[in-house]
Write an enzyme that holds these catalytic residues in place. Structure first.
Site, PDB file in Angstrom:
ATOM      1  N   ILE A 194     -22.595  11.031  -5.125  1.00  0.00           N
ATOM      2  CA  ILE A 194     -21.580  10.399  -5.952  1.00  0.00           C
ATOM      3  C   ILE A 194     -22.016   9.003  -6.383  1.00  0.00           C
ATOM      4  O   ILE A 194     -21.705   8.545  -7.483  1.00  0.00           O
ATOM      5  CB  ILE A 194     -20.211  10.355  -5.228  1.00  0.00           C
ATOM      6  CG1 ILE A 194     -19.097   9.905  -6.180  1.00  0.00           C
ATOM      7  CG2 ILE A 194     -20.268   9.452  -4.011  1.00  0.00           C
ATOM      8  CD1 ILE A 194     -18.796  10.856  -7.286  1.00  0.00           C
ATOM      9  N   LYS A 218     -12.333   7.160  -2.856  1.00  0.00           N
ATOM     10  CA  LYS A 218     -11.169   7.965  -2.470  1.00  0.00           C
ATOM     11  C   LYS A 218     -11.595   9.042  -1.476  1.00  0.00           C
ATOM     12  O   LYS A 218     -12.742   9.522  -1.522  1.00  0.00           O
ATOM     13  CB  LYS A 218     -10.499   8.569  -3.706  1.00  0.00           C
ATOM     14  CG  LYS A 218     -11.344   9.618  -4.450  1.00  0.00           C
ATOM     15  CD  LYS A 218     -11.131  11.007  -3.877  1.00  0.00           C
ATOM     16  CE  LYS A 218     -12.109  12.014  -4.422  1.00  0.00           C
ATOM     17  NZ  LYS A 218     -12.080  13.298  -3.736  1.00  0.00           N
TER      18      LYS A 218
END
Length: 308
Positions: free
Chosen positions: A14, A90
């Site tokens: 990510i 998150k």
């Protein structure tokens, strides 16, 4: 104003796909260090622990934490204690109480804490919010189904307690829903499907309502094959609104009203710079509260073992 000296902890997929390109394009930041057990960034000082990084590079102003949520609290506590602004990928933590503690620590230290919800920054989310604010909402259907084998291959942490299982993607839907609906919703019932060999759910069926008559039905599943589904459909007095493809396209009664290229992570980093400059924090725990409620209220259903 001088650029914000930024460090990243947890250099994985990510980070390479989203964080690094977003930071590189934003003049508010200068990437000065990374800490990761395995990953590095070419040309940037690298360390294997956050402690070593903070000690060796005192000029760091802010830290982005991109490791699994089970390990984020300790790293965030150390960064905040050292007077650094902190960006939390998150979900912001494995529990509500640890994030609340971090928020209090950030306030005590006079630094900014950002609980980032990237899906809220999808292209059509604000247009959907504006549409729903001007009409009566009757019911909402959330369909969030994807293939875990494609998106999280061999990632054992995500199946462990605190890894959230299907709520790792599902919380993206909840982050959008809690942002676009004009009134708060609360959980009334849930069924969570747990593979026999896993500690986190692979699917969830959720039912919510608001203080009035509006209902929300959420279907989350990690066993989807073929086309992935990230859609929010609202039946309203003004017609059927569909927020599709993870929030990137908005249609009303089948007519496309809004679509734009993805800008989620660049928008997150613009927001992080903004709160740092204004001396604020941005910590909305509504999506994580709904996940906690699902674990508290949900009925458990055990299904066949899952193997990557």
């Amino acid at each position: 104003m001088s650029p914000i000296n930024l460090a990243i902890v947890g250099v994985g997929k990510i980070v390479r796909d989203q964080h690094l390109p977003s930071i590189d394009k934003n003049a508010d930041y200068k990437l000065v260090a990374t800490a990761s057990r395995h990953g590095t960034v070419e040309g940037i000082q690298s360390f294997t622990t956050i402690e070593a990084m903070l000690e060796a590079v005192p000029e760091i102003n802010a830290v982005s934490l991109c490791m699994p949520p089970q390990y984020r609290y300790e790293a965030a506590y150390k960064a905040l204690s050292a007077g650094k602004h902190v960006f939390l990928e998150k979900p912001p933590g494995a529990t509500l109480s640890e994030v609340a503690d971090l928020e209090a620590l950030a306030a005590a230290k006079g630094v900014s804490l950002f609980a980032s919800w990237h899906s809220r920054y999808a292209a059509a989310v604000e247009a959907a919010r504006d549409f729903l604010s001007k009409t009566e909402i009757k019911k909402v259907h959330v369909i969030w189904k994807e293939d875990v084998r494609h998106w999280h291959p061999n990632q054992d942490w995500i199946w462990q307690a605190g890894g959230l299982g299907v709520f790792d993607p599902g919380i993206n839907a909840l982050s959008i829903v809690t942002h676009i609906l004009p009134r708060a919703i609360f959980l009334t019932g849930a069924t969570l499907e747990f593979p026999e060999n896993r500690d986190a759910p692979i699917a969830a069926d959720l039912h919510f309502r608001d203080a009035g008559a509006m209902t929300v039905h959420g279907e989350f599943d990690w066993r989807q094959t073929g086309k992935q589904s990230w859609d929010i459909i609202a039946e309203t007095a003004a017609g059927t609104m569909e927020l599709a493809e993870g929030g990137s396209k908005l249609s009303v009664n089948g007519e496309l009203k809004f679509s734009a290229p993805e800008e989620e992570y660049p928008s997150l980093y613009r927001r992080f710079a903004e709160i740092i400059k204004t001396g604020k924090s941005d910590v909305d725990l509504a999506p994580l509260r709904h996940v906690a409620d699902a674990f508290m209220l949900g009925k458990r259903k055990f299904v066949e073992a899952f193997h990557d």
